[in-house]
Design a protein around this motif. Structure first.
Motif, PDB file in Angstrom:
ATOM      1  N   THR A  64     -11.154  16.303  14.450  1.00 60.96           N
ATOM      2  CA  THR A  64     -11.013  14.854  14.596  1.00 60.96           C
ATOM      3  C   THR A  64     -10.654  14.206  13.267  1.00 60.96           C
ATOM      4  OG1 THR A  64     -12.707  14.909  16.334  1.00 60.96           O
ATOM      5  CG2 THR A  64     -12.194  12.758  15.374  1.00 60.96           C
ATOM      6  N   PRO A  65      -9.676  13.324  13.257  1.00 61.44           N
ATOM      7  CA  PRO A  65      -9.325  12.637  12.009  1.00 61.44           C
ATOM      8  C   PRO A  65     -10.390  11.616  11.640  1.00 61.44           C
ATOM      9  CG  PRO A  65      -8.038  11.744  13.822  1.00 61.44           C
ATOM     10  CD  PRO A  65      -8.793  12.924  14.372  1.00 61.44           C
ATOM     11  N   PRO A  66     -10.611  11.378  10.350  1.00 58.76           N
ATOM     12  CA  PRO A  66     -11.552  10.324   9.951  1.00 58.76           C
ATOM     13  C   PRO A  66     -11.000   8.959  10.356  1.00 58.76           C
ATOM     14  CG  PRO A  66     -10.412  11.212   8.043  1.00 58.76           C
ATOM     15  CD  PRO A  66     -10.026  12.073   9.198  1.00 58.76           C
ATOM     16  N   PRO A  67     -11.883   7.973  10.535  1.00 57.56           N
ATOM     17  CA  PRO A  67     -11.438   6.639  10.968  1.00 57.56           C
ATOM     18  C   PRO A  67     -10.351   6.025  10.095  1.00 57.56           C
ATOM     19  CG  PRO A  67     -13.805   6.812  11.182  1.00 57.56           C
ATOM     20  CD  PRO A  67     -13.361   8.072  10.495  1.00 57.56           C
ATOM     21  N   VAL A  68     -10.417   6.233   8.786  1.00 57.16           N
ATOM     22  CA  VAL A  68      -9.398   5.651   7.907  1.00 57.16           C
ATOM     23  C   VAL A  68      -8.024   6.271   8.161  1.00 57.16           C
ATOM     24  CG1 VAL A  68      -8.610   5.588   5.494  1.00 57.16           C
ATOM     25  CG2 VAL A  68     -10.896   4.779   6.087  1.00 57.16           C
ATOM     26  N   LYS A  69      -7.987   7.570   8.444  1.00 57.11           N
ATOM     27  CA  LYS A  69      -6.693   8.187   8.771  1.00 57.11           C
ATOM     28  C   LYS A  69      -6.125   7.585  10.054  1.00 57.11           C
ATOM     29  CE  LYS A  69      -4.377  12.514   9.953  1.00 57.11           C
ATOM     30  NZ  LYS A  69      -4.515  13.974  10.172  1.00 57.11           N
ATOM     31  N   ALA A  70      -6.980   7.454  11.062  1.00 54.45           N
ATOM     32  CA  ALA A  70      -6.520   6.888  12.331  1.00 54.45           C
ATOM     33  C   ALA A  70      -5.961   5.485  12.129  1.00 54.45           C
ATOM     34  CB  ALA A  70      -7.667   6.865  13.340  1.00 54.45           C
ATOM     35  N   GLU A  71      -6.639   4.679  11.311  1.00 52.82           N
ATOM     36  CA  GLU A  71      -6.173   3.313  11.054  1.00 52.82           C
ATOM     37  C   GLU A  71      -4.882   3.320  10.245  1.00 52.82           C
ATOM     38  OE1 GLU A  71      -6.268  -0.896  11.223  1.00 52.82           O
ATOM     39  OE2 GLU A  71      -7.024   0.746  12.446  1.00 52.82           O
ATOM     40  N   ALA A  72      -4.788   4.204   9.255  1.00 50.99           N
ATOM     41  CA  ALA A  72      -3.573   4.281   8.438  1.00 50.99           C
ATOM     42  C   ALA A  72      -2.364   4.659   9.286  1.00 50.99           C
ATOM     43  CB  ALA A  72      -3.772   5.288   7.308  1.00 50.99           C
ATOM     44  N   ILE A  93       0.858  -1.188   0.000  1.00 51.60           N
ATOM     45  CA  ILE A  93       0.000   0.000   0.000  1.00 51.60           C
ATOM     46  C   ILE A  93       0.890   1.232   0.000  1.00 51.60           C
ATOM     47  CG2 ILE A  93      -1.848   1.221   1.214  1.00 51.60           C
ATOM     48  CD1 ILE A  93      -2.513  -1.496   2.577  1.00 51.60           C
ATOM     49  N   VAL A  94       0.917   1.943  -1.127  1.00 51.69           N
ATOM     50  CA  VAL A  94       1.841   3.069  -1.273  1.00 51.69           C
ATOM     51  C   VAL A  94       1.299   4.354  -0.680  1.00 51.69           C
ATOM     52  CG1 VAL A  94       3.000   2.112  -3.287  1.00 51.69           C
ATOM     53  CG2 VAL A  94       0.970   3.548  -3.602  1.00 51.69           C
ATOM     54  N   GLY A  95      -0.001   4.380  -0.368  1.00 48.70           N
ATOM     55  CA  GLY A  95      -0.584   5.576   0.226  1.00 48.70           C
ATOM     56  C   GLY A  95      -2.047   5.370   0.556  1.00 48.70           C
ATOM     57  N   ARG A 151      -2.028   4.125  12.462  1.00 47.23           N
ATOM     58  CA  ARG A 151      -1.742   2.968  13.331  1.00 47.23           C
ATOM     59  C   ARG A 151      -0.910   1.938  12.588  1.00 47.23           C
ATOM     60  NH1 ARG A 151      -3.265  -2.099  14.700  1.00 47.23           N
ATOM     61  NH2 ARG A 151      -4.700  -2.338  12.936  1.00 47.23           N
ATOM     62  N   LEU A 152      -1.178   1.801  11.292  1.00 47.32           N
ATOM     63  CA  LEU A 152      -0.466   0.826  10.471  1.00 47.32           C
ATOM     64  C   LEU A 152       0.836   1.374   9.900  1.00 47.32           C
ATOM     65  CD1 LEU A 152      -3.560  -0.588   8.511  1.00 47.32           C
ATOM     66  CD2 LEU A 152      -2.372  -1.664  10.442  1.00 47.32           C
ATOM     67  N   GLY A 153       1.113   2.655  10.139  1.00 47.55           N
ATOM     68  CA  GLY A 153       2.337   3.265   9.644  1.00 47.55           C
ATOM     69  C   GLY A 153       2.327   3.580   8.166  1.00 47.55           C
ATOM     70  N   LEU A 154       1.128   3.851   7.621  1.00 47.90           N
ATOM     71  CA  LEU A 154       0.993   4.140   6.194  1.00 47.90           C
ATOM     72  C   LEU A 154       0.908   5.639   5.950  1.00 47.90           C
ATOM     73  CD1 LEU A 154      -1.671   1.397   5.370  1.00 47.90           C
ATOM     74  CD2 LEU A 154       0.780   1.316   4.851  1.00 47.90           C
ATOM     75  N   PRO A 155       1.474   6.132   4.851  1.00 45.97           N
ATOM     76  CA  PRO A 155       1.405   7.561   4.539  1.00 45.97           C
ATOM     77  C   PRO A 155      -0.021   7.991   4.184  1.00 45.97           C
ATOM     78  CG  PRO A 155       2.414   6.362   2.728  1.00 45.97           C
ATOM     79  CD  PRO A 155       2.266   5.378   3.847  1.00 45.97           C
ATOM     80  N   VAL A 156      -0.413   9.171   4.638  1.00 47.25           N
ATOM     81  CA  VAL A 156      -1.783   9.663   4.463  1.00 47.25           C
ATOM     82  C   VAL A 156      -1.786  10.969   3.672  1.00 47.25           C
ATOM     83  CG1 VAL A 156      -3.859  10.480   5.654  1.00 47.25           C
ATOM     84  CG2 VAL A 156      -2.537   8.590   6.611  1.00 47.25           C
TER      85      VAL A 156
END
Length: 313
Positions: free
Chosen positions: A45-53, A27-29, A55-60
């Protein structure tokens, strides 16, 4: 390894992103909506997908609007082989749709061609459907009109509301994508065009749709409440103030009354006449300026002044 770009925003989308990460895809982004103010105190508040990304160490990446933005150029530079979207919340411009060599796919929460648009789960519940599902489809410029790759059904129980169906369909979508994605990446999947004669739409919920019209049938009012719970919530007016209606039951009745009239008050409910031979039992509500509460708590407090014969408008 094929490079994936994920685009999504709400709770519905987060488990799907988690699955892609757990399955080891590159997942590149992650593209999601900007942080928004939430609650009475308007806390950013960040959207849920940002919070999960995160947590997973993915660039947002969080564009306010994709078309013509610097973020769009940043996304294109990632050169993904496939874009996967799930309730992202913005229409993808053609210049982005053309980037990935394997195309763009969307995890859509309806059995297309039924309920194209931004509120397919709300609309299915409000319409009293007993079944809905998830479609994985190729994305085209026209809204939710691309070829269907795979589908899975999910029942809508009488006890379900939009909140419970979001949870069910998120899991359905996660499972379906997990099963479908390998064939897409291998180029072996099939797809079929949508039947345009069967197309229906589910536009974003308007304020007008939130207001209860007591002249409607009791089943329609009950389904409206279910379909708008937990957001944006159905409401009615009493004494010039709005009252949110969170939970109802539909009850046959022989008691006469005008639509919107309180025909019975008990410790458990507020029984309101509808436009047919049924009544709507309000069991959870939220008066203006107060918290959500059961009818019992309300009637033992400020609602003790309500009486049989009062009217909701």
């Amino acid at each position: 390894m094929n490079k994936l770009l994920f685009m999504g925003t709400p709770d519905f989308s987060a488990p799907i992103l988690s699955m892609l990460h757990e399955e080891g895809y590159s997942i590149v982004g992650v593209v999601t909506q900007p942080d928004r103010p939430v609650g009475r105190k308007r806390v950013l508040t960040p959207p849920p997908v940002k919070a999960e990304a995160l947590r997973l160490g993915l660039p947002v990446i969080q564009p306010e609007k994709l078309k013509g933005s610097a973020e769009l150029e940043e996304i294109k530079a990632l050169a993904p082989d496939l874009i996967v979207t799930a309730a992202f919340g913005q229409i993808l411009p053609k210049e982005l749709l053309d980037v990935p060599r394997l195309g763009c796919i969307n995890v859509h929460a309806s059995l297309l061609p039924a309920y194209r648009g931004g509120a397919p789960i709300h609309q299915a519940v409000m319409d009293g459907c007993t079944e809905t599902g998830v479609t994985i489809m190729y994305m085209v410029e026209k809204l939710d009109a691309g070829d269907i790759i795979s589908q899975a059904t999910s029942p809508i129980l009488s006890t379900d509301d939009t909140g419970s169906m979001f949870e069910k369909l998120s899991l359905t979508g996660e499972k379906l994508l997990k099963e479908t994605l390998p064939s897409i990446l291998e180029g072996t999947n099939a797809s079929i065009p949508q039947d345009e004669a069967l197309v229906t739409f589910a536009k974003n919920i308007s304020r007008e749709q939130e207001r209860i019209d007591w002249t409607r049938k009791g089943t329609e009012i009950h389904n409206q409440v279910r379909g708008l719970t937990p957001w944006p919530t159905a409401y009615t007016t009493f004494g010039g103030e709005n009252v949110k209606v969170w939970k109802t039951e539909m009850i046959p009745t022989t008691i006469d009354g005008k639509p919107g009239e309180i025909i019975e008050l008990t410790k458990e409910h507020i029984l309101v006449k509808s436009g047919d031979d049924t009544a709507v039992s309000i069991t959870e509500l939220q008066p203006s300026g107060k918290k959500r509460m059961t009818a019992t708590v309300f009637l033992n407090g400020s609602g003790s002044q309500w009486k049989k014969g009062d009217l909701f408008l």
